[in-house]
Design a protein around this motif. Structure first.
Motif, PDB file in Angstrom:
ATOM      1  N   ASP A 148       0.818  -1.219   0.000  1.00 48.56           N
ATOM      2  CA  ASP A 148       0.000   0.000   0.000  1.00 48.56           C
ATOM      3  C   ASP A 148       0.855   1.274   0.000  1.00 48.56           C
ATOM      4  O   ASP A 148       0.558   2.252   0.703  1.00 48.56           O
ATOM      5  N   GLY A 149       1.937   1.241  -0.760  1.00 44.39           N
ATOM      6  CA  GLY A 149       2.777   2.426  -0.898  1.00 44.39           C
ATOM      7  C   GLY A 149       3.742   2.673   0.238  1.00 44.39           C
ATOM      8  O   GLY A 149       4.396   3.722   0.280  1.00 44.39           O
ATOM      9  N   ASN A 150       3.852   1.728   1.167  1.00 43.17           N
ATOM     10  CA  ASN A 150       4.729   1.897   2.324  1.00 43.17           C
ATOM     11  C   ASN A 150       5.634   0.683   2.513  1.00 43.17           C
ATOM     12  O   ASN A 150       5.283  -0.437   2.114  1.00 43.17           O
ATOM     13  N   ILE A 151       6.779   0.916   3.146  1.00 39.53           N
ATOM     14  CA  ILE A 151       7.645  -0.186   3.563  1.00 39.53           C
ATOM     15  C   ILE A 151       7.137  -0.694   4.905  1.00 39.53           C
ATOM     16  O   ILE A 151       6.919   0.093   5.841  1.00 39.53           O
ATOM     17  N   LYS A 152       6.916  -1.986   5.013  1.00 38.64           N
ATOM     18  CA  LYS A 152       6.353  -2.595   6.219  1.00 38.64           C
ATOM     19  C   LYS A 152       7.383  -2.560   7.351  1.00 38.64           C
ATOM     20  O   LYS A 152       8.349  -3.323   7.351  1.00 38.64           O
ATOM     21  N   GLN A 153       7.160  -1.688   8.301  1.00 36.86           N
ATOM     22  CA  GLN A 153       8.145  -1.451   9.352  1.00 36.86           C
ATOM     23  C   GLN A 153       8.331  -2.636  10.296  1.00 36.86           C
ATOM     24  O   GLN A 153       9.419  -2.837  10.835  1.00 36.86           O
ATOM     25  N   LYS A 154       7.298  -3.432  10.484  1.00 33.55           N
ATOM     26  CA  LYS A 154       7.428  -4.565  11.396  1.00 33.55           C
ATOM     27  C   LYS A 154       8.155  -5.740  10.761  1.00 33.55           C
ATOM     28  O   LYS A 154       8.494  -6.702  11.446  1.00 33.55           O
ATOM     29  N   SER A 155       8.394  -5.661   9.466  1.00 25.22           N
ATOM     30  CA  SER A 155       9.041  -6.772   8.763  1.00 25.22           C
ATOM     31  C   SER A 155      10.437  -6.446   8.244  1.00 25.22           C
ATOM     32  O   SER A 155      11.173  -7.339   7.865  1.00 25.22           O
ATOM     33  N   ILE A 156      10.809  -5.166   8.240  1.00 24.01           N
ATOM     34  CA  ILE A 156      12.084  -4.780   7.630  1.00 24.01           C
ATOM     35  C   ILE A 156      13.285  -5.340   8.393  1.00 24.01           C
ATOM     36  O   ILE A 156      14.305  -5.677   7.807  1.00 24.01           O
ATOM     37  N   ASP A 157      13.185  -5.429   9.743  1.00 26.17           N
ATOM     38  CA  ASP A 157      14.229  -6.063  10.547  1.00 26.17           C
ATOM     39  C   ASP A 157      15.570  -5.348  10.418  1.00 26.17           C
ATOM     40  O   ASP A 157      16.632  -5.981  10.429  1.00 26.17           O
ATOM     41  N   SER A 158      15.556  -4.017  10.287  1.00 25.90           N
ATOM     42  CA  SER A 158      16.817  -3.285  10.146  1.00 25.90           C
ATOM     43  C   SER A 158      17.586  -3.261  11.467  1.00 25.90           C
ATOM     44  O   SER A 158      17.019  -3.464  12.543  1.00 25.90           O
ATOM     45  N   VAL A 159      18.865  -3.004  11.359  1.00 21.22           N
ATOM     46  CA  VAL A 159      19.774  -3.020  12.507  1.00 21.22           C
ATOM     47  C   VAL A 159      20.270  -1.608  12.769  1.00 21.22           C
ATOM     48  O   VAL A 159      20.526  -0.845  11.836  1.00 21.22           O
ATOM     49  N   GLY A 160      20.416  -1.240  14.045  1.00 25.30           N
ATOM     50  CA  GLY A 160      20.948   0.064  14.408  1.00 25.30           C
ATOM     51  C   GLY A 160      22.278  -0.072  15.123  1.00 25.30           C
ATOM     52  O   GLY A 160      22.570  -1.104  15.741  1.00 25.30           O
ATOM     53  N   LYS A 161      23.091   0.971  15.048  1.00 22.46           N
ATOM     54  CA  LYS A 161      24.398   0.970  15.721  1.00 22.46           C
ATOM     55  C   LYS A 161      24.290   1.721  17.033  1.00 22.46           C
ATOM     56  O   LYS A 161      23.751   2.827  17.106  1.00 22.46           O
ATOM     57  N   MET A 162      24.799   1.096  18.073  1.00 27.67           N
ATOM     58  CA  MET A 162      24.916   1.728  19.379  1.00 27.67           C
ATOM     59  C   MET A 162      26.381   2.121  19.574  1.00 27.67           C
ATOM     60  O   MET A 162      27.180   2.038  18.652  1.00 27.67           O
ATOM     61  N   GLY A 163      26.751   2.543  20.779  1.00 30.11           N
ATOM     62  CA  GLY A 163      28.145   2.873  21.048  1.00 30.11           C
ATOM     63  C   GLY A 163      29.004   1.624  21.172  1.00 30.11           C
ATOM     64  O   GLY A 163      28.506   0.522  21.403  1.00 30.11           O
ATOM     65  N   GLY A 164      30.311   1.799  21.006  1.00 30.17           N
ATOM     66  CA  GLY A 164      31.244   0.678  21.145  1.00 30.17           C
ATOM     67  C   GLY A 164      30.959  -0.420  20.150  1.00 30.17           C
ATOM     68  O   GLY A 164      30.764  -0.168  18.962  1.00 30.17           O
ATOM     69  N   ASN A 165      30.901  -1.654  20.629  1.00 33.46           N
ATOM     70  CA  ASN A 165      30.657  -2.817  19.771  1.00 33.46           C
ATOM     71  C   ASN A 165      29.200  -3.267  19.801  1.00 33.46           C
ATOM     72  O   ASN A 165      28.892  -4.388  19.416  1.00 33.46           O
ATOM     73  N   HIS A 166      28.295  -2.404  20.250  1.00 38.49           N
ATOM     74  CA  HIS A 166      26.905  -2.800  20.443  1.00 38.49           C
ATOM     75  C   HIS A 166      26.018  -2.402  19.256  1.00 38.49           C
ATOM     76  O   HIS A 166      26.230  -1.368  18.617  1.00 38.49           O
ATOM     77  N   PHE A 167      25.012  -3.252  19.008  1.00 42.87           N
ATOM     78  CA  PHE A 167      24.031  -3.009  17.952  1.00 42.87           C
ATOM     79  C   PHE A 167      22.636  -3.182  18.541  1.00 42.87           C
ATOM     80  O   PHE A 167      22.450  -3.852  19.554  1.00 42.87           O
TER      81      PHE A 167
END
Length: 200
Positions: free
Chosen positions: A169-188
């Protein structure tokens, strides 16, 4: 605690910024050298700069050696790249591509990352990336060439790939994308769990 940045060492400033501005999206950027070597490297100082026109922004932090990373060198030489979005399945391979390799070595090969042809640019794409932005170089803005300084790179988006099951429906499904974020140090951080709040 209060920190006066004028008296902090470079690494102290880096850790306070890197560890507090979180989570950060990761631009897994693929480029190709003039010699035909496929380069792949992650950058977590990354965001959208504009939607009209579509422009992405990432920052390359100045290395202690003062030498520009292969990504920026290739971008300056060829004017093209692909920003591949990282999901949890690709996390460990993405981390491997942060290794310091000789410019004649490909991170695709080193980390066993499958590549595929892109639609409109020469650099190869990460085949299993759920979302990919094919880009051309718009502008390079030097901020500081001191160690842990930065160079801002603006990228014009030419083509966008979204995996079929993620688009509805014209949108990227946010609950399915499963993207990763970067935290500080070696953490994600993982985004498999999220909440939805409607704006007032």
């Amino acid at each position: 605690m209060i920190f006066d940045v004028s008296v902090l060492e470079n690494q102290e400033k880096y850790r306070l910024l890197n560890g507090g501005v979180t989570p950060r999206p990761i631009a897994w950027i693929s480029t190709r050298s003039p010699e035909g070597i496929d380069n792949l490297a992650p950058y977590s100082f990354f965001t959208v700069a504009s939607c009209n026109p579509p422009v992405l922004l990432y920052t390359e932090v100045t290395q202690r050696s003062g030498i520009e990373k292969d990504t920026l060198q290739n971008l300056m030489a060829t004017g093209e790249c692909v920003v591949n979005i990282v999901n949890s399945t690709l996390l460990e391979k993405m981390n491997l591509t942060s290794a310091s390799l000789h410019k004649d070595e490909s991170e695709f090969d080193f980390a066993n990352v499958e590549r595929c042809a892109s639609e409109q640019v020469m650099p190869r794409s990460v085949k299993d990336s759920p979302i990919r932005y094919e880009c051309s170089l718009r502008e390079v803005i030097p901020i500081s060439d001191l160690p842990t300084g930065g160079t801002v790179i603006l990228l014009d988006v030419k083509c966008i790939y979204v995996r079929d099951d993620l688009y509805e429906d014209g949108n990227i499904k946010q609950k399915s994308i499963d993207s990763v974020g970067k935290m500080g140090g070696n953490h994600f951080s993982l985004t498999a769990k999220n909440i939805e709040l409607k704006r007032p």
